[in-house]
Scaffold this active site. Structure first.
Site, mmCIF file in Angstrom:
data_model
loop_
_atom_site.group_PDB
_atom_site.id
_atom_site.type_symbol
_atom_site.label_atom_id
_atom_site.label_comp_id
_atom_site.label_asym_id
_atom_site.label_seq_id
_atom_site.Cartn_x
_atom_site.Cartn_y
_atom_site.Cartn_z
ATOM 1 N N GLU A 218 110.033 63.345 31.746
ATOM 2 C CA GLU A 218 109.266 63.984 30.654
ATOM 3 C C GLU A 218 109.966 65.265 30.216
ATOM 4 O O GLU A 218 109.381 66.360 30.241
ATOM 5 C CB GLU A 218 107.807 64.217 31.068
ATOM 6 C CG GLU A 218 107.101 62.905 31.358
ATOM 7 C CD GLU A 218 105.578 62.973 31.408
ATOM 8 O OE1 GLU A 218 105.012 64.079 31.429
ATOM 9 O OE2 GLU A 218 104.954 61.891 31.424
ATOM 10 N N GLU A 353 105.905 55.066 33.674
ATOM 11 C CA GLU A 353 104.562 55.575 33.997
ATOM 12 C C GLU A 353 103.580 54.898 33.050
ATOM 13 O O GLU A 353 103.699 55.040 31.836
ATOM 14 C CB GLU A 353 104.488 57.096 33.853
ATOM 15 C CG GLU A 353 105.322 57.818 34.893
ATOM 16 C CD GLU A 353 105.116 59.342 34.927
ATOM 17 O OE1 GLU A 353 104.045 59.824 34.528
ATOM 18 O OE2 GLU A 353 106.054 60.029 35.364
#
Ligand code: AHR
Length: 554
Positions: A218, A353
């Site tokens: 991220e 994810e």
């Protein structure tokens, strides 16, 4: 207004008031034998091989995932193998867990792998990335990382299961040399480097041969707050001239959050500024998507928009599935953007994810950060998501459910000597035979479901799934999302004939059904053989169910 990025930044965990929901059940199985739905499996329309890694997992050093979940310690009375929870290893072997991502998540970009090697008693204690978000009920080792589990212990865990490790490197707070040396520690042969000597001294003479490496996590948020262009420059730098010791290193670049098409576009644009060959260094682009907003369009606030894991009504049930359904558009949408830059499709999507994310309050072990109680709704959601991946085998190379144990969409819950397989864990069991199969185009025809959503009519599809064939075995997985209606379904195999068939399914009269430490068998697979008389197979899919048909072909 709080979004995920702010939430992770602030470590804020707002608890919202729970609301009571009526119990909704299935009035009973349909007694009619007339099919109202049809599934056609098209054997002459193969879509591609389903990568086993689509059935991957994600483990972050967060809350009770490692300390209490995976790791119990060598001296623990809890049955363990070298400190690793034995019952967990056994079940993960059963579901053929192919790959496990570690150590984060956001934790990865604050982690120094060098803290986790060498004699355990000499390893430093560090403040965990998630420390600010931890509650007072949490044990100390959730907030302050003892580093008892490091690379050796994690790779050992993977080896015991037969899974590949997928390590996420720190791009935010360590230099590129640390990444290079982590590769060296894991993969350089005994006797060649000082780091190989350190690995050998720890009892691991053979290189770990780690093939999957994430370059940050991220990076648009907790992984450094980079712009796509800035991150692309970092990616090139971190991925340049990594030593490979004969192993192909599959590098996963930090990709978009949900529908951030511009991240995908701008990242690839910047990587390619250096030349067309640059794409060859990227194995996958990581897409993260959590289904968290159950506010029915009322808010985008990360805390206020969340729903409850256990207390929900039928509209909330469908709302979660609607959110989950977005995955198909995200996969095809990002793929389309990628195609603008990568006509050969060298780069695949890695959905490392995914899962539902509810508000706090349903933890099996009070104090476990981000732990939630998976119900039948999450099983249906997970089946639906895995079917989406199966239907897009040429696009999705890997997917990792967030997260394995004691966390978000967990397959398992554990505390001390207690261990339970959640409905999500059972879905992975039902779907395991898809791994490595040839995905086949399959047409699902069923009446749409209609319901009222805040005073307006709403609808949702009536039946979906995926099919794959391996040799003479067809796996057909089917989700019936209706909370009240069974689907009597005719199954046509176009280009093959059935020899024998059986079906395993998960369902329950209560859509909130879940497994607890005290009642571990509320949602468990039921298996039955399917009879047919030369004609088409007709199967009844119960309401609120996930089913896997195992069909032996002539
Ligand atoms: O899975 C929990 C967190 O969600 C991960 O650490 C992060 O990558 C994501 O935002």
């Amino acid at each position: 207004m709080i979004n995920r990025r702010d939430f992770l930044h602030q470590g804020t965990l707002g608890a919202a008031a729970l609301f009571a929901a009526p119990k909704i059940g299935w009035a009973g199985a349909s007694t009619s034998r007339t099919a109202d739905s049809r599934i056609e499996v098209l054997f002459d329309e193969p879509l591609g091989t389903i990568s086993p890694n689509i059935y991957g997992h994600f483990t972050e050093n967060l809350g009770g995932v490692f300390y209490d979940g995976i790791w119990v310690g060598e001296k623990s009375p809890v049955p363990n193998i070298g400190g690793l929870r034995k019952s967990l290893i056994e079940h993960m072997r059963r579901i053929k867990a192919p790959v496990i991502r570690y150590p984060g998540g956001c934790f990865a970009d604050s982690y120094d792998w060098r803290d986790g090697i060498g004699p355990v008693e000499k390893r430093p204690r560090r403040t965990n990335f998630w420390a600010n978000a931890e509650s007072n009920q949490a044990p100390l080792n959730h907030r302050y990382d003892p580093n008892t589990v490091g690379t050796n212990e994690f790779v050992h865990f993977c080896e015991l299961i037969g899974a590949e490790p997928y390590l996420a490197a720190n791009v935010r707070s360590l230099p590129a040399s640390a990444f290079q040396q982590w590769v060296e520690y894991c993969n350089s042969p005994a006797g060649t480097t000082t780091l190989a000597d350190a690995r050998v001294a720890a009892g691991y003479p053979e290189p770990f041969h780690v093939k999957y490496w994430g370059v940050g996590n991220e990076s648009w948020g907790c992984g450094g707050e980079f712009t796509a262009q800035e991150y692309a420059v970092e990616f090139r730098r971190y991925s340049t001239w990594l030593p490979n010791y004969g192993d192909k290193l599959n590098l996963v670049a930090s990709g978009p959050n949900t529908d951030d098409w511009s991240w995908t576009r701008e990242f690839l644009e910047e990587v390619l500024r250096k030349g067309p060959g640059e794409l060859r260094r990227i194995y996958g682009l990581a897409l993260h998507y959590y289904s968290w907003n159950l506010s029915r369009g009322k808010t985008q606030d990360w805390v206020a928009g969340k729903g409850d894991a256990l207390r929900f009504d039928t509209v909330d049930w469908y709302e979660l599935l609607r959110e989950g359904e977005r995955m198909e558009n995200l996969v095809t949408g990002h793929w389309q953007v990628m195609s603008e830059f990568d006509q050969e499709h060298l780069v695949k999507l890695v959905v490392d994810e995914w899962g539902p994310w509810y508000r706090p309050g349903s933890e099996a072990t009070p104090g476990d950060l981000l732990e939630q109680m998976p119900t039948l709704r999450d099983a249906v959601f997970s089946g639906m998501t895995l079917d989406i991946f199966n239907r897009n085998p040429e696009k999705v190379a890997m997917a990792n459910c967030a997260q394995l144990i004691n966390c978000l969409n967990s397959l398992y819950l554990a505390h001390e000597d207690r261990f339970v397989i959640t409905p999500v864990g059972h879905v992975f069991e039902l779907y395991a035979t898809h791994q490595g199969g040839q995905s086949l185009r399959t047409i699902f025809s069923a009446p749409d479901l209609h319901y009222e959503r805040d005073g307006s009519p709403a609808s949702f599809w009536g039946l979906r799934g995926s099919a794959s064939v391996r040799g003479k075995t067809l796996t057909l997985t089917v989700v019936n999302p209706s909370t009240s209606e069974a689907r009597m379904t005719e199954i046509d195999l176009r280009g093959a004939a059935v020899k024998e068939a059986n079906m395993s399914f998960l369902s329950n009269a209560d859509i909130h059904a879940h497994n607890t430490f005290d009642q571990p068998n509320v949602v468990v697979p039921v298996t039955k053989s399917l009879s047919f008389n030369q004609g088409p197979l007709v199967v009844e899919f119960p309401p609120a169910s996930v089913s896997a048909l195992n069909i032996q072909l002539e």
